[in-house]
Design an enzyme around this catalytic site. Structure first.
Site, PDB file in Angstrom:
ATOM      1  N   LYS A  87      30.280  12.777  -6.105  1.00 36.91           N
ATOM      2  CA  LYS A  87      31.594  12.916  -5.902  1.00 36.91           C
ATOM      3  C   LYS A  87      32.349  14.004  -6.340  1.00 36.91           C
ATOM      4  CE  LYS A  87      31.041   7.875  -6.586  1.00 36.91           C
ATOM      5  NZ  LYS A  87      31.496   6.585  -7.146  1.00 36.91           N
ATOM      6  N   GLY A 130      31.478   2.409 -10.298  1.00 42.12           N
ATOM      7  CA  GLY A 130      32.195   2.911 -11.320  1.00 42.12           C
ATOM      8  C   GLY A 130      32.432   2.198 -12.696  1.00 42.12           C
ATOM      9  N   SER A 179      27.060   1.084  -9.890  1.00 42.74           N
ATOM     10  CA  SER A 179      26.693   0.841 -11.375  1.00 42.74           C
ATOM     11  C   SER A 179      25.050   0.960 -11.467  1.00 42.74           C
ATOM     12  CB  SER A 179      27.295  -0.188 -11.893  1.00 42.74           C
ATOM     13  OG  SER A 179      28.895   0.126 -12.041  1.00 42.74           O
ATOM     14  N   ASN A 200      25.059  10.678  -5.085  1.00 42.44           N
ATOM     15  CA  ASN A 200      26.606  11.171  -4.894  1.00 42.44           C
ATOM     16  C   ASN A 200      27.284  11.601  -6.032  1.00 42.44           C
ATOM     17  OD1 ASN A 200      29.210  11.161  -3.678  1.00 42.44           O
ATOM     18  ND2 ASN A 200      29.416   9.011  -3.524  1.00 42.44           N
ATOM     19  N   GLU A 222      35.938   5.110  -1.591  1.00 41.79           N
ATOM     20  CA  GLU A 222      36.758   5.807  -2.419  1.00 41.79           C
ATOM     21  C   GLU A 222      37.829   6.612  -1.174  1.00 41.79           C
ATOM     22  OE1 GLU A 222      34.228   7.840  -5.106  1.00 41.79           O
ATOM     23  OE2 GLU A 222      33.866   5.876  -6.213  1.00 41.79           O
ATOM     24  N   GLU A 256      27.892  -1.001  -0.859  1.00 46.01           N
ATOM     25  CA  GLU A 256      28.455  -0.778  -2.163  1.00 46.01           C
ATOM     26  C   GLU A 256      29.819  -1.610  -2.337  1.00 46.01           C
ATOM     27  OE1 GLU A 256      27.349   3.275  -3.475  1.00 46.01           O
ATOM     28  OE2 GLU A 256      28.818   3.659  -2.142  1.00 46.01           O
ATOM     29  N   HIS A 290      32.873   5.708   2.572  1.00 43.79           N
ATOM     30  CA  HIS A 290      32.750   5.554   1.213  1.00 43.79           C
ATOM     31  C   HIS A 290      34.063   4.741   0.641  1.00 43.79           C
ATOM     32  CE1 HIS A 290      32.587   5.718  -3.315  1.00 43.79           C
ATOM     33  NE2 HIS A 290      31.312   5.747  -3.087  1.00 43.79           N
TER      34      HIS A 290
HETATM   35  P1  13P Z   1      28.568   4.566  -9.582  1.00 42.90           P
HETATM   36  O1  13P Z   1      27.003   4.570  -9.533  1.00 42.90           O
HETATM   37  O2  13P Z   1      29.164   5.620 -10.480  1.00 42.90           O
HETATM   38  O3  13P Z   1      28.796   3.071  -9.781  1.00 42.90           O
HETATM   39  O4  13P Z   1      28.959   4.774  -8.024  1.00 42.90           O
HETATM   40  C1  13P Z   1      28.472   4.353  -6.840  1.00 42.90           C
HETATM   41  C2  13P Z   1      28.800   5.239  -5.585  1.00 42.90           C
HETATM   42  O5  13P Z   1      29.862   4.945  -5.278  1.00 42.90           O
HETATM   43  C3  13P Z   1      27.826   5.810  -4.895  1.00 42.90           C
HETATM   44  O6  13P Z   1      28.411   6.220  -3.655  1.00 42.90           O
END
Ligand code: 13P
Length: 247
Positions: A11, A169, A209, A9, A95, A163, A93
């Site tokens: 982002k 992150g 992560s 992803n 976010e 997740e 997701h």
């Molecule tokens: P990170 O791997 O940067 O923690 O993000 C995970 C994520 O949100 C994948 O959709």
């Protein structure tokens, strides 16, 4: 539980130049055959990636509109995504839930419509830190699962991504045991609330992560069927290491 699945992803990251380099690295990488590999670029770069990335890797969007296109300024419809060669969409997701404010019902509509247009869905769930600390992890995940289950009839086209928000992150990856515990609970929820067949055939992947150093231990867990990778998916060689962590 089907093939190991690794999604990247990206982002809201990248430029034409950085994405062209990332695609070149992915095209050069040696990837295990028996793994489904998907990358999710920002909308505006999907076509560039589609034109340049080897067909071995499928493309996902990071969002889609709840229904047919039309007068919805700023939105992208599922039929437009299939038109440009996208096979998947990430929905729910954290976010989008917690930064943008999408709720279960809205996400459910997106899932129903995307599947109706033959897009496959990466359905994301996960608890926040305060929810984990107050013992609500399963309640939160099951409620998010229920909204998806109410909206989904074709589970063959769905991958579930667990997740935990506190792991995204942050560099604070869930331990293999923490992830495994939730994956087992989600599978059990599917068994009781959808069907034993769907519970055993649906892939449940972990995100938060994941990197080239912690992926192998996580991948050993019985109920971790792959990963959804954020930051580490922006580095071709490291993403390849994660893809190849399949056991
Ligand atoms: P990170 O791997 O940067 O923690 O993000 C995970 C994520 O949100 C994948 O959709």
């Amino acid at each position: 539980t089907g093939k190991f699945f690794v999604g990247g992803n990206w982002k809201c990251n990248g430029t034409k130049d950085s994405i062209s380099k990332l695609v070149a690295d992915l095209n050069d990488a040696k990837l295990e055959n028996d793994v489904d590999v998907v990358v999710a670029p920002p909308f505006v770069y999907i076509d560039q990636v589609k034109q340049s990335l080897a067909d071995r890797i499928e493309i996902s969007a990071q969002n889609s509109w709840i229904g047919k296109g039309g007068a919805f300024t700023g939105e992208i419809s599922a039929e437009q995504l299939t038109d440009i060669g996208c096979k998947w969409v990430i929905l729910g997701h954290s976010e989008r839930r917690h930064v943008i404010g999408e709720d279960d019902q809205f996400i459910g509509k997106k899932a129903t419509y995307a599947l109706s247009q033959n897009l496959k869905v990466i359905a994301c769930i996960g608890e926040k830190l305060e929810e984990r600390e107050s013992g609500k992890t399963f309640d939160v995940c099951f409620q998010q699962m229920k909204a998806f289950a109410d909206s989904i009839s074709n589970w063959a086209d769905v991958v579930i991504a667990y997740e935990p928000v506190w792991a995204i992150g942050t560099g604070k990856v869930a331990t293999p045991q923490q992830a495994q515990e939730v994956h087992v609970a989600v599978r059990d929820w599917l068994k009781k609330n959808v069907s034993p067949e769907v519970a055993s055939s649906t892939r449940i992947i972990y995100g938060g992560s994941v990197n080239g150093s912690n992926c192998a231990e996580l991948a050993k867990q019985e109920d971790i069927d792959g990963f959804l990778v954020g930051g580490a998916s922006l580095k071709g060689p490291e993403f390849a290491t994660i893809v190849n962590s399949v056991t």
